[in-house]
Design an enzyme around this catalytic site. Structure first.
Site, PDB file in Angstrom:
ATOM      1  CG  ASP A 179       9.184  40.310   7.405  1.00  0.00           C
ATOM      2  OD1 ASP A 179       8.086  40.310   7.892  1.00  0.00           O
ATOM      3  OD2 ASP A 179       8.335  40.047   6.342  1.00  0.00           O
ATOM      4  CG  ASP A 194       3.150  38.935   5.916  1.00  0.00           C
ATOM      5  OD1 ASP A 194       2.247  37.769   5.413  1.00  0.00           O
ATOM      6  OD2 ASP A 194       2.901  39.096   6.798  1.00  0.00           O
TER       7      ASP A 194
END
Length: 223
Positions: free
Chosen positions: A13, A15
């Site tokens: 992922d 952020d």
């Protein structure tokens, strides 16, 4: 013995996992308060919801929910603010560069799967040298579905030329773990990200948890 065997690629992922973009996201939301004559809110209130994007940040800033009639307009204003400042305060988490270098030494490919829209993902990753070695960068609008649907993760695996079962997915949100499971990948929860106090990690069913990026190497085995 390594927890994950026959790993050919690691997907992350963005952020809260590879980069800390919470300061810029918070600034974009708080600017909306200031232009309306409202007092700024402490950064600490915004940070735990940074992983939820506009939904979380507008919720904190204005108590606004996605079903409110003003939400679409407010969301776009937030997006415009964020686009204008998204590289000002965002930084790569400590240990991420070392982790990516170590993956390269192991001959493992790596990539990004984020729910962030391409309009933000593309310029943001282009501004950081780190992402020059990423074999795949899949945004929230790259496929017809976003996480927790497995489609983006499967797209990234296909771009890297590996089987989903040969991938490990690392993220800091429950939907990341759900997407990883649905895609048939190993899952690792990054607990150094934006976890709020209400996060129930046991419910995420991740295969492993890490408190820092480089801890991932412990589950991948030696070089």
């Amino acid at each position: 013995m390594a927890l994950f065997n026959d790993v050919k690629a690691v997907l992350f992922d963005l952020d809260g996992t590879l980069i800390d973009s919470a300061p810029d996201l918070a600034a974009a939301a708080d600017k909306m308060r200031v232009v309306r004559g409202l007092a700024p809110l402490p950064y600490e209130v915004y940070r735990p919801v940074a992983g939820a994007g506009a939904r979380g940040l507008l919720g904190v800033a204005f108590g606004l929910t996605p079903d409110h009639e003003d939400f679409p307009v407010m969301r776009e204003e937030f997006f415009v603010n964020y686009a204008s400042c998204m590289t000002e305060r965002t930084y790569i988490f400590d240990g991420v560069v070392e982790l990516v270098d170590a993956l390269a030494k192991r001959g493992m490919a790596w990539g990004v799967v984020t729910n962030k829209a391409t309009r933000f993902t593309a310029p943001l990753t282009a501004s950081m040298d780190l992402f020059g070695s990423a074999g795949a960068i899949v945004s929230g609008d790259t496929t017809p579905h976003s996480k927790p649907h497995p489609a983006p993760l499967l797209e990234a695996a296909a771009r890297l030329g590996v089987l989903p079962s040969q991938c490990v997915y690392v993220g800091d949100d429950e939907r990341d773990m759900a997407a990883g499971h649905a895609a048939g990948m190993g899952t690792v929860a990054a607990t150094y990200g934006y976890l709020g106090a209400e996060a129930n990690l046991s419910a995420w069913r991740s295969h492993a948890e890490i408190k820092s990026p480089v801890e991932l190497l412990n589950f991948l085995g030696p070089v």
